[in-house]
Design an enzyme around this catalytic site. Structure first.
Site, mmCIF file in Angstrom:
data_model
loop_
_atom_site.group_PDB
_atom_site.id
_atom_site.type_symbol
_atom_site.label_atom_id
_atom_site.label_comp_id
_atom_site.label_asym_id
_atom_site.label_seq_id
_atom_site.Cartn_x
_atom_site.Cartn_y
_atom_site.Cartn_z
ATOM 1 N N LYS A 113 0.836 -1.208 0.000
ATOM 2 C CA LYS A 113 0.000 0.000 0.000
ATOM 3 C C LYS A 113 0.871 1.257 0.000
ATOM 4 C CE LYS A 113 -3.828 -2.352 2.294
ATOM 5 N NZ LYS A 113 -4.634 -2.596 3.484
ATOM 6 N N GLN A 160 -4.409 -1.250 9.699
ATOM 7 C CA GLN A 160 -4.416 -2.582 9.085
ATOM 8 C C GLN A 160 -5.060 -3.595 10.029
ATOM 9 O OE1 GLN A 160 -3.595 -3.217 5.947
ATOM 10 N NE2 GLN A 160 -3.911 -5.407 6.090
ATOM 11 N N ASP A 175 -10.884 3.206 4.261
ATOM 12 C CA ASP A 175 -11.255 1.787 4.211
ATOM 13 C C ASP A 175 -12.765 1.606 4.077
ATOM 14 O OD1 ASP A 175 -9.243 -0.189 4.268
ATOM 15 O OD2 ASP A 175 -8.723 0.317 6.340
#
Ligand code: GUN
Length: 285
Positions: free
Chosen positions: A53, A97, A120
């Site tokens: 990422k 994460q 997200d």
């Protein structure tokens, strides 16, 4: 023999567009977009995902700030960091994460991220916007990446029978809503589903997001189906998906490989969401 849905190639095209848009905006003197990436602990898979990422951000001109906290970090410390990032006007997106260590409640963390920085799309406000089919929120990255991939190959979901195997918060649930919003007929299967094969065989578009290697066998797939494999597992040191790719590709019309299918598209969608957050923060239409 199926056409490969090439997530690497489609990502290359969309990332180039994102890069050009960022160049165009920043050339007029505006600051760069930025994404804060938070990793707690040392899970090897999570470390790989987070690195990928951050590399992708760098490729397109998004600043990435990296916060690597030890495994035993207290929940309150993580929540304080998220609140700091919420208040920081230089930060457009916040990504924590998952999975988190067991002593940290992920729902608490997700609900602490400010919805306008929740790239997200996991905050209940963004999930709610998705269900209500309202603009202005963030769609979770894997579902969004899958939709962009299907669109790129001209695969319209309208009126199609879509079976999704896996009902998780990150992929199955939000994908079911996203494709329902696009007028597909959705079946969602999970571990309590009585007859999985009955549902997978009915699918014009079959998505598997379970992490069970080779769960989806050739005899579970309808001739000419589109097969999307979200699984990533390691078997004897090799990365494999949920789908028995070599056999199923003979039956499907389109299929995603693992790796190189959905994975890169998830990251491309993250870049898109971060650019969207930046433009909202900067007041760019
Ligand atoms: N873990 C697996 N997928 C994801 C994702 O899309 N976002 C975050 N934050 N964690 C994940």
């Amino acid at each position: 023999m199926a056409t490969i849905l090439d997530g690497r190639e489609v990502s290359r095209i969309y990332r180039q567009k994102i890069k050009e848009e960022i160049q165009q905006i920043t050339s007029k003197g505006r600051r760069k977009p930025s994404l804060a990436v938070v990793l707690v602990g040392n899970d090897p898979a999570s470390q790989v995902y987070v690195n990928n990422k951050r590399k992708a951000c760098q490729q397109v001109g998004i600043n990435s700030l990296f916060y690597h906290l030890p495994e035993d970090t207290e929940e309150e410390k993580l929540l304080n960091l998220v609140e700091e990032l919420n208040e920081n006007p230089e930060v457009d997106g916040i990504l924590v994460q998952l999975p988190l260590p067991k002593h940290i409640n992920p729902q608490k963390v997700i609900e602490t991220i400010r919805p306008d920085k929740d790239v997200d799309g996991f905050h209940p406000e963004n999930m709610g916007r998705l269900i209500a089919n309202l603009d202005g929120g963030f769609i979770p990255c894997t579902p969004l990446g899958i939709k962009i991939l299907l669109d790129h190959y001209g695969i319209d979901v309208k009126g199609k029978d879509v079976t999704i195997v896996g009902a998780g918060y990150i992929v199955g649930k939000p994908l079911s809503v996203l494709l329902l919003n696009n007028n597909a007929t959705i079946t969602v299967c999970h571990i309590y589903t009585k007859d999985l094969k009955k549902h997978t065989l009915n699918a014009d578009i079959l998505v598997s997001a379970t992490g069970v290697p080779h769960l989806i066998k050739e005899d579970m797939v309808k001739n000419g189906a589109v097969v999307i494999d979200v699984g990533i597992s390691k078997v004897n040191g090799k990365i494999v998906g949920d789908v028995d790719f070599e056999k199923v590709k003979e039956r499907a019309s389109y299929i995603t490989p693992v790796p190189g299918g959905v994975g890169p598209m998830t990251i491309t969608a993250l870049l898109m969401n971060t650019l969207k957050a930046y433009k909202m923060h900067e007041g760019i239409a």
